[in-house]
Write an enzyme that holds these catalytic residues in place. Structure first.
Site, PDB file in Angstrom:
ATOM      1  N   ASP A 165      -1.605 -25.484 -12.594  1.00 16.42           N
ATOM      2  CA  ASP A 165      -2.400 -26.452 -11.848  1.00 16.42           C
ATOM      3  C   ASP A 165      -1.789 -27.834 -12.114  1.00 16.42           C
ATOM      4  O   ASP A 165      -1.706 -28.272 -13.263  1.00 16.42           O
ATOM      5  CB  ASP A 165      -3.861 -26.395 -12.299  1.00 16.42           C
ATOM      6  N   TYR A 225      -6.229 -35.874  -3.915  1.00 19.41           N
ATOM      7  CA  TYR A 225      -6.983 -37.142  -3.995  1.00 19.41           C
ATOM      8  C   TYR A 225      -6.841 -37.856  -5.338  1.00 19.41           C
ATOM      9  O   TYR A 225      -7.476 -38.880  -5.541  1.00 19.41           O
ATOM     10  CB  TYR A 225      -8.458 -36.920  -3.660  1.00 19.41           C
ATOM     11  N   LYS A 226      -6.040 -37.331  -6.245  1.00 22.59           N
ATOM     12  CA  LYS A 226      -5.843 -38.014  -7.529  1.00 22.59           C
ATOM     13  C   LYS A 226      -4.597 -38.903  -7.409  1.00 22.59           C
ATOM     14  O   LYS A 226      -4.627 -39.899  -6.707  1.00 22.59           O
ATOM     15  CB  LYS A 226      -5.764 -36.991  -8.654  1.00 22.59           C
ATOM     16  N   ARG A 266     -12.076 -42.095 -20.716  1.00 22.64           N
ATOM     17  CA  ARG A 266     -10.827 -41.656 -20.103  1.00 22.64           C
ATOM     18  C   ARG A 266     -10.258 -42.760 -19.221  1.00 22.64           C
ATOM     19  O   ARG A 266     -10.964 -43.323 -18.388  1.00 22.64           O
ATOM     20  CB  ARG A 266     -11.126 -40.407 -19.269  1.00 22.64           C
ATOM     21  N   PHE A 310      -9.886 -27.446 -16.749  1.00 20.10           N
ATOM     22  CA  PHE A 310     -10.907 -27.978 -15.846  1.00 20.10           C
ATOM     23  C   PHE A 310     -11.824 -26.831 -15.416  1.00 20.10           C
ATOM     24  O   PHE A 310     -11.355 -25.764 -15.032  1.00 20.10           O
ATOM     25  CB  PHE A 310     -10.226 -28.616 -14.632  1.00 20.10           C
TER      26      PHE A 310
END
Ligand SMILES: *Cc1c(COP(=O)(O)O)cnc(C)c1O
Length: 426
Positions: free
Chosen positions: A200, A225-226, A385, A130
C-alpha cells in the site's frame, strides 16, 4: 549549532523547489502539515473542474466520452502516476478507492497463491497498518476460510518463516509512525520465503521515491487524495506486476474491465493487463481533479523529480525534529518517527503522555494544521502527526510551526476546554 528564523529564510531563498508552492493556493498564515491526509488544492483544479462540468458535460454531453478522452482517462492518469512509482506505462490505473483496489489485488493474490501452493492460506500484515487494509483482509479471510495474522514490524522476518504464509500485505510508510520499509529488501525476503507481496503506497506515492519494477513487487495500491493532491475522495490507483496481470480475474469484474465493453456480451472476457482492474463507470470530474493533482508532483521533474522532492522532504523533517528538540525541550514530547533517513517517510510523529489531541486542536486554531491519531492501548501511543509536503512547504513554515507548538505548550493554552472537545474527524 542552533538554527534561527534567518537561517530558515536563507534555506528557502536557496531552494530550487520553492517556486512550486505557487501551484497551490494556501492561505497566508496557514502552515499546512496535513497533506498526508488531504493534499492541498492545486490552483489549476477549480478551472479544470469547471471546464469538465460546463463544457465537456454541459455542452458536449455524451460525446465527451470520445471527444474529451473520458473513457481513457483512468489509464492516462494511471500512466502519469506510474512515473512516480517506478512503474512501466500500461501497468497502473487510476480507479475506485484504495480500500476497493486492495480488495481486488488481495483477491487476485489469493487466487495466484492458491494455484501455486495450495497449502498456504495465511496473510500477514502489521498490527499498526491502516485499519481499512486490515478490515478488507479480515473480511476476505472470513469469506475464503483463510487466516489474517498481525505482527509488529520487528516480527516480520520471523513471520516469513511460516510455511503457511501466502501473502505479505504491508503499507510502505506507516500512517501512524512515519516508519518506512525497505521495499526491495522486504519483497525479496518474502519471495525467497515463497510469498507474494502487496504494497500500500498511500503515504508513498508523491512523497518518497518508489520503484515497484526494481523491487519486483507483485501488487500495489495507493491513494489519490494524499500526496497526489487529487481532492477529497479522489480516485485511488492500482498497479499489478505484468507477470500477474493476465493470470486471473479480479472479483469485481465490471463492464469497464471487459475486453470489449461496447460489444455488450452477456459473458465476461477480461481485458488484457491492468484495464481488467477497472470495475464500472469511472468518475470523470474527480479524475480531472486528480490529474491536476498529479501534475503538481510531475512539475518537479525539471528540478530533479522525486529525488529532489525527497531531499527537501528529509531536510524539512530533519529541521522540524531539530527545532522541536531545541525549542520544546522539557515539554514531554517524544519522537516516534525514525531518525534514520532510510526508515523515515515524509512525516514526523510525536507522542506525549497527555494532551496530544488538545495540542493539535490548539495548533489548528493558530493555523498550523496537523492531525491527531488515537493510541490503540496495545503499545501504540496517542500521536501528534505532521505531514511534510515539499511541494508547498518551506523552511520558514517549519520554523513557524515549531514556534506555535512551543507557545501552545509553554502557555498551557492547550488545556483550554474548547481544545478538549472531540470532533468526528480527527
Ligand atoms: C489513507 C489510507 C487509506 C485510505 O483508503 P480509502 O479507501 O481511501 O478510505 C488506505 N490505506 C492506507 C494505508 C491509508 O493511509
Amino acid at each position: 549549532m542552533t538554527t534561527t528564523l534567518q537561517d530558515c529564510r536563507a534555506l528557502d531563498a536557496q531552494d530550487p523547489l520553492h517556486a512550486l508552492r505557487e501551484l497551490f493556493d494556501i492561505s497566508e498564515g496557514t502552515v499546512y502539515l496535513d497533506g498526508n491526509s488531504l493534499g492541498a488544492m492545486p490552483r489549476s483544479a477549480p478551472a479544470r473542474v469547471a471546464e469538465v462540468v460546463t463544457q465537456e458535460w454541459g455542452r458536449d454531453l455524451i460525446r465527451s466520452w470520445n471527444s474529451a478522452g473520458w473513457f481513457e482517462l483512468p489509464r492516462k492518469v494511471g500512466d502519469q502516476i506510474a512515473r512516480l512509482i517506478g512503474a512501466a506505462p500500461g501497468t497502473t490505473i487510476a480507479t475506485d478507492s484504495t480500500s476497493v483496489n486492495l480488495f481486488k489485488v488481495l483477491s487476485a493474490a489469493l487466487r495466484i497463491s492458491a494455484q501455486r501452493s495450495p497449502g498456504r492460506w495465511r496473510i500477514v500484515s502489521e498490527r499498526s497498518n491502516f485499519p481499512t487494509d486490515l478490515y478488507i483482509a479480515e473480511a476476505l479471510c472470513k469469506d475464503k476460510g483463510w487466516e489474517l495474522v498481525l505482527v509488529e514490524p520487528h516480527e516480520i522476518a520471523d513471520a516469513l518463516k511460516d510455511e503457511k504464509l501466502a501473502i505479505l500485505m504491508l503499507t510502505h510508510v506507516n500512517y501512524r509512525t512515519g516508519a518506512m520499509h525497505d521495499m526491495a529488501a522486504v519483497t525479496k525476503a518474502a519471495h525467497d520465503a515463497g510469498a507474494l507481496v502487496v504494497w500500500d503506497l498511500a503515504h508513498s506515492a508523491g512523497a518518497v521515491p518508489v520503484n515497484l519494477t526494481a523491487a519486483d513487487a507483485d501488487f500495489a495500491v495507493g491513494c489519490g487524495y494524499k500526496y497526489l493532491n487529487g481532492g477529497p475522495g479522489a480516485p485511488a490507483f492500482v498497479w499489478v506486476n505484468p507477470r500477474h496481470a493476465d493470470s486471473c480475474w479480479q472479483p469485481l469484474a465490471g463492464w469497464w474491465g471487459h475486453d470489449k465493453p461496447f460489444a455488450f456480451t452477456p459473458d465476461y472476457q477480461p481485458a488484457a493487463g491492468i484495464v481488467r482492474y477497472q470495475c464500472g463507470t469511472q468518475p470523470m470530474i474527480s479524475l480531472a481533479a486528480l490529474e491536476c493533482g498529479v501534475a503538481t508532483v510531475l512539475a518537479a521533474e525539471p528540478f530533479g523529480g522525486m529525488a529532489a522532492l525527497r531531499r527537501k522532504s528529509l531536510a524539512l523533517t530533519d529541521l522540524f525534529i531539530q527545532l522541536v528538540e531545541e525549542r520544546c525541550a522539557g515539554q514531554g514530547l517524544a519522537l516516534v518517527t525514525p531518525r534514520d533517513h532510510a526508515q523515515r517517510g515524509s512525516q514526523v510523529c510525536l507522542s506525549r503522555g497527555q494532551g496530544a489531541y488538545a495540542i493539535v486542536q490548539a495548533l489548528i486554531a493558530r493555523g498550523v494544521i496537523g492531525d491527531f491519531r488515537a493510541g490503540d492501548g496495545a503499545g501504540h501511543p496517542d500521536i501528534l502527526r505532521f505531514g511534510f509536503t515539499p511541494l508547498y512547504l518551506g523552511f520558514e513554515d517549519v520554523w513557524n510551526a515549531v514556534e506555535h507548538l512551543r507557545q501552545v505548550l509553554e502557555s498551557g493554552e492547550w488545556q483550554r476546554p474548547e481544545f478538549n472537545r472531540q470532533h468526528a474527524v480527527t
